[in-house]
Scaffold this motif. Sequence first.
Motif, PDB file in Angstrom:
ATOM      1  N   ILE A 128      74.383  34.998  36.003  1.00  0.00           N
ATOM      2  CA  ILE A 128      72.931  35.365  35.474  1.00  0.00           C
ATOM      3  C   ILE A 128      73.235  35.877  34.134  1.00  0.00           C
ATOM      4  O   ILE A 128      72.602  35.855  33.229  1.00  0.00           O
ATOM      5  N   VAL A 129      74.520  36.603  33.992  1.00  0.00           N
ATOM      6  CA  VAL A 129      74.930  37.434  33.015  1.00  0.00           C
ATOM      7  C   VAL A 129      75.618  36.765  31.892  1.00  0.00           C
ATOM      8  O   VAL A 129      75.547  36.811  30.735  1.00  0.00           O
ATOM      9  N   LEU A 130      76.586  35.873  32.325  1.00  0.00           N
ATOM     10  CA  LEU A 130      77.357  35.180  31.436  1.00  0.00           C
ATOM     11  C   LEU A 130      76.929  34.422  30.407  1.00  0.00           C
ATOM     12  O   LEU A 130      77.390  34.550  29.155  1.00  0.00           O
ATOM     13  N   PRO A 131      75.682  33.572  30.637  1.00  0.00           N
ATOM     14  CA  PRO A 131      75.166  32.806  29.646  1.00  0.00           C
ATOM     15  C   PRO A 131      74.582  33.880  28.547  1.00  0.00           C
ATOM     16  O   PRO A 131      74.505  33.296  27.336  1.00  0.00           O
ATOM     17  N   LEU A 132      74.058  34.912  28.960  1.00  0.00           N
ATOM     18  CA  LEU A 132      73.354  35.833  28.052  1.00  0.00           C
ATOM     19  C   LEU A 132      74.581  36.700  26.993  1.00  0.00           C
ATOM     20  O   LEU A 132      74.294  36.940  25.746  1.00  0.00           O
ATOM     21  N   ILE A 133      75.913  36.495  27.443  1.00  0.00           N
ATOM     22  CA  ILE A 133      76.893  37.139  26.643  1.00  0.00           C
ATOM     23  C   ILE A 133      77.497  35.716  25.850  1.00  0.00           C
ATOM     24  O   ILE A 133      77.728  36.052  24.485  1.00  0.00           O
ATOM     25  N   ALA A 134      78.047  34.859  26.416  1.00  0.00           N
ATOM     26  CA  ALA A 134      78.741  33.907  25.802  1.00  0.00           C
ATOM     27  C   ALA A 134      77.612  32.830  24.809  1.00  0.00           C
ATOM     28  O   ALA A 134      78.150  32.618  23.593  1.00  0.00           O
ATOM     29  N   GLY A 135      76.460  32.671  25.202  1.00  0.00           N
ATOM     30  CA  GLY A 135      75.603  31.983  24.611  1.00  0.00           C
ATOM     31  C   GLY A 135      75.554  32.369  22.916  1.00  0.00           C
ATOM     32  O   GLY A 135      75.523  31.735  21.917  1.00  0.00           O
ATOM     33  N   PRO A 136      74.782  33.629  22.807  1.00  0.00           N
ATOM     34  CA  PRO A 136      74.407  34.075  21.332  1.00  0.00           C
ATOM     35  C   PRO A 136      75.775  34.122  20.527  1.00  0.00           C
ATOM     36  O   PRO A 136      75.822  33.662  19.347  1.00  0.00           O
ATOM     37  N   ILE A 137      76.896  34.483  21.217  1.00  0.00           N
ATOM     38  CA  ILE A 137      78.186  34.383  20.410  1.00  0.00           C
ATOM     39  C   ILE A 137      78.454  32.959  19.845  1.00  0.00           C
ATOM     40  O   ILE A 137      78.974  32.500  18.563  1.00  0.00           O
ATOM     41  N   SER A 138      78.258  31.947  20.777  1.00  0.00           N
ATOM     42  CA  SER A 138      78.876  30.604  20.404  1.00  0.00           C
ATOM     43  C   SER A 138      77.813  29.875  19.646  1.00  0.00           C
ATOM     44  O   SER A 138      78.010  29.114  18.691  1.00  0.00           O
ATOM     45  N   SER A 139      76.596  30.225  19.817  1.00  0.00           N
ATOM     46  CA  SER A 139      75.473  29.798  18.957  1.00  0.00           C
ATOM     47  C   SER A 139      75.726  30.106  17.399  1.00  0.00           C
ATOM     48  O   SER A 139      75.532  29.394  16.317  1.00  0.00           O
ATOM     49  N   SER A 140      76.163  31.321  17.083  1.00  0.00           N
ATOM     50  CA  SER A 140      76.626  31.906  15.790  1.00  0.00           C
ATOM     51  C   SER A 140      77.684  31.225  15.458  1.00  0.00           C
ATOM     52  O   SER A 140      77.825  30.981  14.071  1.00  0.00           O
ATOM     53  N   LEU A 141      78.717  30.976  15.914  1.00  0.00           N
ATOM     54  CA  LEU A 141      79.916  30.050  15.597  1.00  0.00           C
ATOM     55  C   LEU A 141      79.447  28.590  15.198  1.00  0.00           C
ATOM     56  O   LEU A 141      79.910  28.222  14.356  1.00  0.00           O
ATOM     57  N   ALA A 142      78.421  27.966  15.825  1.00  0.00           N
ATOM     58  CA  ALA A 142      77.853  26.927  15.445  1.00  0.00           C
ATOM     59  C   ALA A 142      77.218  26.721  13.983  1.00  0.00           C
ATOM     60  O   ALA A 142      77.691  25.699  13.373  1.00  0.00           O
ATOM     61  N   LEU A 143      76.721  27.933  13.617  1.00  0.00           N
ATOM     62  CA  LEU A 143      76.113  27.962  12.430  1.00  0.00           C
ATOM     63  C   LEU A 143      77.253  28.196  11.460  1.00  0.00           C
ATOM     64  O   LEU A 143      77.263  27.716  10.230  1.00  0.00           O
ATOM     65  N   ILE A 144      77.881  29.197  11.809  1.00  0.00           N
ATOM     66  CA  ILE A 144      79.196  29.622  10.829  1.00  0.00           C
ATOM     67  C   ILE A 144      80.146  28.565  10.539  1.00  0.00           C
ATOM     68  O   ILE A 144      80.855  28.248   9.234  1.00  0.00           O
ATOM     69  N   LEU A 145      80.224  27.490  11.079  1.00  0.00           N
ATOM     70  CA  LEU A 145      81.369  26.505  11.227  1.00  0.00           C
ATOM     71  C   LEU A 145      80.759  25.156  11.199  1.00  0.00           C
ATOM     72  O   LEU A 145      80.768  24.632  12.363  1.00  0.00           O
TER      73      LEU A 145
END
Length: 464
Positions: A128-145
């Motif tokens: 329940i918690v992991l998507p809320l931690i990993a998701g925002p970081i990963s989505s930022s990386l998708a835009l940065i790279l």
Amino acid sequence: MDSIHVFLGTSLLVFLAIVSIMVTYRTFMDPPNEFERINQTHFLQILLGSILLFLIILSTLSILIGQGSTASILSEHHFLITQNIELIAIILIGNIITLLLGKKSATLFFLISSMIIALLPTSRYEMIVLPLIAGPISSSLALILPGRIGSLKSGLLSGLITGLLFLGMELSVKDPTVFTLQTEAIAVIATTLLFPMLENVAMPLLEKSLGLLSEASLTELLDLNHPLLREFSKKAPGSFFHSLAVAQIAEAAALSIGENTKLARVSAYFHDIGKMDKPQYFIENQSTFNRHELLTPRMSSLILIDHVRKGIEIGKKYDLPEIIISAIPEHHGTRVMQYFLRKSRDGANSPADFPSESDFRYPGPKPQNKITAILMMADAIEATGRAVKIQDASPARAISVIDETLMEIQKDGQLDECPLTISEIATLKEVFVRTLLQTQHKRIAYPGAKTTGIAPSWKPKDAS
């Protein structure tokens, strides 16, 4: 030893959670990017489709893992495998949403995914918690790279984040087993490979089916070897080179006010493709004879106006994104063709013959966004600059010409429906002056050169 690995695991989780909170805060503070604005009309379609896809993945996993555990296969470790696949699916789908709709929409998807998992009878609290931690970081990386190489890098980093999260979870409870480490390594590799594959397969399909736009599709349209641009350059070379000049001006203008420079350049490349249908009726494609001398002003205006309709038709035939096609009518707005209006009025024999201004207006619509507004101004300024031979004018005269052109556009209400501010228009004017003087500069008159284009008879002193 137990206390050390618990401390390490907890520290890792806390660190990633803090990073995620900071990224999420920044997400909601930042203004929406251009793709978020452009594709927002398809928000519900994309979000609901993504949720449906995630539910299908969950159902498939439930069936497969259920069958495996019945056969006593993976009974010990099926929770770990399931959690990895669920998190990878959430991150990959979230990254695609990020590229199309922005990080806010992706964050909403991560929240909904966590709520769905919370309702599952077999779910564990960490999922329940992991998507809320990993998701925002990963989505930022998708835009940065961005781009193909960038998608590999962001896929690798997203995989590492999921691996570190699960490793942190394991360390905070117990020593990680060999199987756990192997599973996380496979998860990292899978995410690294799957994200670029999904981006390069799913994104084009979504863009074409829904008329969406992304950074990757803009990059492809920048290629001057695009089949439509090659055809444009052959059928209407003068209009094509005019479009290249407008693209340079529009790109510099977009950069000055923080708009997408690729979108400005691509819109300029394709804004006059309708002129391919009857290129000889446009002055930039004529060498000597002007066909409009044989036509009435009204007929001339109808032929010129029709290139907008034809451009939209050609754009749809070549599957151009809707935002690029919309620049074709919007860069003209509802402006009046002053030359033919005056010519028609000069030829009127009586008040009854006096033409209406509406007969010589483009059908519109007016520019609806900053890019098409920039394109309208850049197009008008480039054409005016050539007409008055701006390269021979003084800087003061160049500023005066650009002022008059922009004032005419503003007085006519052409910018009323776009979000350009007064300060942005002032900034654009400065850029237009600088860019126009740079692109239409004077050239040195070579000794002996003639206007007929014949090679000069003189030779350098050291020539044999």
